[in-house]
Design a protein around this motif. Structure first.
Motif, mmCIF file in Angstrom:
data_model
loop_
_atom_site.group_PDB
_atom_site.id
_atom_site.type_symbol
_atom_site.label_atom_id
_atom_site.label_comp_id
_atom_site.label_asym_id
_atom_site.label_seq_id
_atom_site.Cartn_x
_atom_site.Cartn_y
_atom_site.Cartn_z
ATOM 1 N N ILE A 1 -57.643 82.970 -96.477
ATOM 2 C CA ILE A 1 -56.309 83.527 -96.625
ATOM 3 C C ILE A 1 -55.323 82.637 -95.872
ATOM 4 O O ILE A 1 -55.548 82.292 -94.709
ATOM 5 C CB ILE A 1 -56.254 84.969 -96.094
ATOM 6 N N ALA A 2 -54.253 82.276 -96.534
ATOM 7 C CA ALA A 2 -53.229 81.427 -95.912
ATOM 8 C C ALA A 2 -52.319 82.311 -95.064
ATOM 9 O O ALA A 2 -51.307 82.823 -95.549
ATOM 10 C CB ALA A 2 -52.439 80.683 -96.989
ATOM 11 N N THR A 3 -52.672 82.483 -93.807
ATOM 12 C CA THR A 3 -51.927 83.404 -92.937
ATOM 13 C C THR A 3 -50.523 82.912 -92.626
ATOM 14 O O THR A 3 -49.668 83.707 -92.216
ATOM 15 C CB THR A 3 -52.686 83.627 -91.620
ATOM 16 N N ASP A 4 -50.272 81.625 -92.817
ATOM 17 C CA ASP A 4 -48.963 81.075 -92.492
ATOM 18 C C ASP A 4 -48.080 80.863 -93.725
ATOM 19 O O ASP A 4 -47.023 80.246 -93.626
ATOM 20 C CB ASP A 4 -49.113 79.754 -91.730
ATOM 21 N N GLU A 5 -48.504 81.389 -94.887
ATOM 22 C CA GLU A 5 -47.707 81.267 -96.101
ATOM 23 C C GLU A 5 -47.241 82.641 -96.567
ATOM 24 O O GLU A 5 -47.973 83.634 -96.443
ATOM 25 C CB GLU A 5 -48.524 80.613 -97.218
ATOM 26 N N VAL A 6 -46.040 82.695 -97.089
ATOM 27 C CA VAL A 6 -45.518 83.946 -97.636
ATOM 28 C C VAL A 6 -46.434 84.435 -98.746
ATOM 29 O O VAL A 6 -46.779 83.680 -99.653
ATOM 30 C CB VAL A 6 -44.084 83.745 -98.164
ATOM 31 N N GLY A 7 -46.841 85.680 -98.685
ATOM 32 C CA GLY A 7 -47.753 86.252 -99.666
ATOM 33 C C GLY A 7 -49.200 86.188 -99.252
ATOM 34 O O GLY A 7 -50.028 86.916 -99.784
ATOM 35 N N ASN A 8 -49.529 85.288 -98.307
ATOM 36 C CA ASN A 8 -50.901 85.190 -97.787
ATOM 37 C C ASN A 8 -51.924 85.037 -98.908
ATOM 38 O O ASN A 8 -52.951 85.724 -98.926
ATOM 39 C CB ASN A 8 -51.242 86.408 -96.923
ATOM 40 N N PHE A 9 -51.654 84.148 -99.852
ATOM 41 C CA PHE A 9 -52.598 83.902 -100.929
ATOM 42 C C PHE A 9 -53.806 83.137 -100.384
ATOM 43 O O PHE A 9 -53.804 82.648 -99.252
ATOM 44 C CB PHE A 9 -51.922 83.124 -102.053
ATOM 45 N N ILE A 10 -54.831 83.017 -101.196
ATOM 46 C CA ILE A 10 -56.039 82.306 -100.770
ATOM 47 C C ILE A 10 -55.951 80.854 -101.218
ATOM 48 O O ILE A 10 -55.592 80.557 -102.360
ATOM 49 C CB ILE A 10 -57.302 82.981 -101.348
ATOM 50 N N LYS A 11 -56.272 79.965 -100.297
ATOM 51 C CA LYS A 11 -56.266 78.539 -100.585
ATOM 52 C C LYS A 11 -57.549 77.917 -100.056
ATOM 53 O O LYS A 11 -58.267 78.515 -99.260
ATOM 54 C CB LYS A 11 -55.071 77.856 -99.915
ATOM 55 N N GLN A 12 -57.838 76.710 -100.500
ATOM 56 C CA GLN A 12 -58.942 75.965 -99.916
ATOM 57 C C GLN A 12 -58.410 75.209 -98.712
ATOM 58 O O GLN A 12 -57.403 74.501 -98.794
ATOM 59 C CB GLN A 12 -59.562 74.987 -100.921
ATOM 60 N N ASP A 13 -59.073 75.384 -97.580
ATOM 61 C CA ASP A 13 -58.641 74.721 -96.357
ATOM 62 C C ASP A 13 -58.659 73.207 -96.548
ATOM 63 O O ASP A 13 -59.460 72.669 -97.317
ATOM 64 C CB ASP A 13 -59.574 75.124 -95.214
ATOM 65 N N GLU A 14 -57.753 72.534 -95.867
ATOM 66 C CA GLU A 14 -57.699 71.076 -95.968
ATOM 67 C C GLU A 14 -57.376 70.484 -94.607
ATOM 68 O O GLU A 14 -56.811 71.141 -93.741
ATOM 69 C CB GLU A 14 -56.666 70.636 -97.003
ATOM 70 N N LYS A 15 -57.761 69.261 -94.435
ATOM 71 C CA LYS A 15 -57.469 68.521 -93.210
ATOM 72 C C LYS A 15 -56.985 67.143 -93.600
ATOM 73 O O LYS A 15 -57.701 66.385 -94.260
ATOM 74 C CB LYS A 15 -58.712 68.421 -92.324
ATOM 75 N N LYS A 16 -55.726 66.867 -93.228
ATOM 76 C CA LYS A 16 -55.097 65.587 -93.572
ATOM 77 C C LYS A 16 -55.150 65.331 -95.071
ATOM 78 O O LYS A 16 -55.411 64.209 -95.527
ATOM 79 C CB LYS A 16 -55.757 64.441 -92.803
ATOM 80 N N GLY A 17 -54.905 66.409 -95.849
ATOM 81 C CA GLY A 17 -54.834 66.282 -97.291
ATOM 82 C C GLY A 17 -56.160 66.282 -98.015
ATOM 83 O O GLY A 17 -56.197 66.210 -99.239
ATOM 84 N N VAL A 18 -57.266 66.386 -97.271
ATOM 85 C CA VAL A 18 -58.598 66.392 -97.876
ATOM 86 C C VAL A 18 -59.142 67.820 -97.893
ATOM 87 O O VAL A 18 -59.188 68.491 -96.852
ATOM 88 C CB VAL A 18 -59.570 65.475 -97.097
ATOM 89 N N LEU A 19 -59.529 68.303 -99.075
ATOM 90 C CA LEU A 19 -60.075 69.652 -99.199
ATOM 91 C C LEU A 19 -61.398 69.754 -98.444
ATOM 92 O O LEU A 19 -62.234 68.851 -98.504
ATOM 93 C CB LEU A 19 -60.285 69.999 -100.675
ATOM 94 N N ARG A 20 -61.582 70.877 -97.753
ATOM 95 C CA ARG A 20 -62.747 71.019 -96.888
ATOM 96 C C ARG A 20 -63.855 71.840 -97.548
ATOM 97 O O ARG A 20 -63.587 72.825 -98.252
ATOM 98 C CB ARG A 20 -62.356 71.671 -95.558
ATOM 99 N N GLU A 21 -65.068 71.420 -97.308
ATOM 100 C CA GLU A 21 -66.265 72.157 -97.701
ATOM 101 C C GLU A 21 -67.212 72.184 -96.501
ATOM 102 O O GLU A 21 -67.073 71.392 -95.563
ATOM 103 C CB GLU A 21 -66.963 71.486 -98.889
ATOM 104 N N PHE A 22 -68.177 73.089 -96.547
ATOM 105 C CA PHE A 22 -69.214 73.085 -95.524
ATOM 106 C C PHE A 22 -70.149 71.902 -95.788
ATOM 107 O O PHE A 22 -70.889 71.901 -96.779
ATOM 108 C CB PHE A 22 -70.023 74.383 -95.557
#
Length: 337
Positions: free
Chosen positions: A128-149
């Motif tokens: 959940i994007a806690t810092d975005e209006v609407g708190n939609f779900i996004k894929q976490d990213e770091k420096k523009g790279v999508l994160r996976e386990f």
């Protein structure tokens, strides 16, 4: 008697640590909420603002729809919740009640709502994007790279409890001196169903693990889907160990090691690495629901001036806008633990 003493100690410690962390002098005449045992949950439709629309708080997924927006392999991809008409966006953090409400009777049930972010047997780090209006779900990213386990697929459904918040100004007495991680409370759902990203399910609380993640307390609540075939037999953390041996240790080892492939050290745990029981878990959840109420009513932000700049930034970046539209339609039937 001993239990009551412990409750008072935790309550007093909560107040002391919050004041200490932010440099606030406690007012001995203030009537602090008793966070343990007597604390009621945020009612459906707490009157935080006036609206002419129908009730916008959701006790289940029955009146919600999920839709995908943007290309899935990009940082712009979002999973958005809305009402059935599609006209009103719904925050899966703020607009869904903590206590599950039976859609047939509109009455609270013994279960809590679980918002799934990462389905079992997958590895994309949706959140959940806690810092975005609407708190939609996004894929976490770091420096523009999508994160996976990098460790691989997770083996349980992973998500959070709506209307909870791990307060970064609060140091729990059992959290090894670490403050909250500024997120909703995490949930590990151990049932057999693969729950989709954004789906909401009623769950039974079974226990909790205190993980220390890079100096922050990161509680992990263990639950099971209320409709799972194992649910009638699992009522506390000891039942999990007895009937599904190895499950708890596997969860702990997952969290201990999942960052190692990223070049980070193993995570550590509080409370001698023990999974605490259902009663303990519910107390933590109550505290975090209380903290959420302080957040969205503005009480927390009003008391931030003496906190350090890092904490002020953490709290102020959170999106709380959806709460302005909540109605008071259901105040008379507010669910409580």
């Amino acid at each position: 008697a001993n239990e009551q003493v412990r409750k008072r100690e935790i309550r007093d410690h909560h107040q002391l640590q919050t004041h200490k962390y932010c440099g606030i002098v406690a007012d001995s005449s203030s009537q602090a909420t008793d966070m343990i045992g007597e604390e009621s949950l945020q009612p459906i439709g707490q009157p935080l603002g006036k609206s002419s629309s129908s009730k916008l708080s959701h006790g289940s997924s029955s009146n919600l729809e999920l839709s995908s927006h943007g290309d899935e392999q990009t940082t712009e991809f979002r999973i958005k919740a809305s009402d059935k008409s599609g006209s009103k966006p719904i925050s899966l953090w703020h607009d869904v009640t903590l206590v599950h409400v039976d859609p047939a009777t509109d009455r609270p049930t013994p279960y809590l709502n679980f918002v799934c972010e990462i389905p079992k047997f997958t590895r994309k780090k949706f959140e959940i994007a806690t810092d975005e209006v609407g708190n939609f779900i996004k894929q976490d990213e770091k420096k523009g790279v999508l994160r996976e386990f990098k460790k691989g697929d997770i083996f349980f459904n992973y998500g959070c409890l709506p209307r909870t918040w791990e307060d970064p100004t609060f140091v729990h007495p059992d959290a090894e001196g670490c403050r909250g991680d500024n997120d909703p409370v995490d949930v590990c759902e151990i049932g057999s169903r693969i729950i989709g990203t954004g789906d909401i399910r009623p769950v039974k609380v079974l226990g909790i693990l205190c993980m220390i993640d890079e100096g922050e307390a990161d509680w992990k609540v263990v639950t099971i889907d209320a409709e799972d075939k194992w649910a009638p037999f699992l009522n506390d953390v000891d039942d999990v160990e007895k009937l599904l041996p190895g499950t708890l240790s596997a969860i702990r080892e997952w969290f201990r090691t999942y960052k190692i492939p990223d070049g980070k050290p193993p995570n550590v745990f509080g409370l001698d690495e023990k999974f605490m029981d259902k009663h303990y878990a519910l107390e933590i959840i109550k505290e975090c629901n209380h903290a959420w109420k302080e957040l969205i009513t503005g009480e927390k932000e009003r008391n931030l001036e003496k906190c350090d700049a890092e904490v002020r930034g953490l709290v102020r970046k959170l999106s709380k806008s959806n709460l302005l539209d909540l109605d008071a339609d259901d105040d008379d039937n507010a669910p409580t633990f």
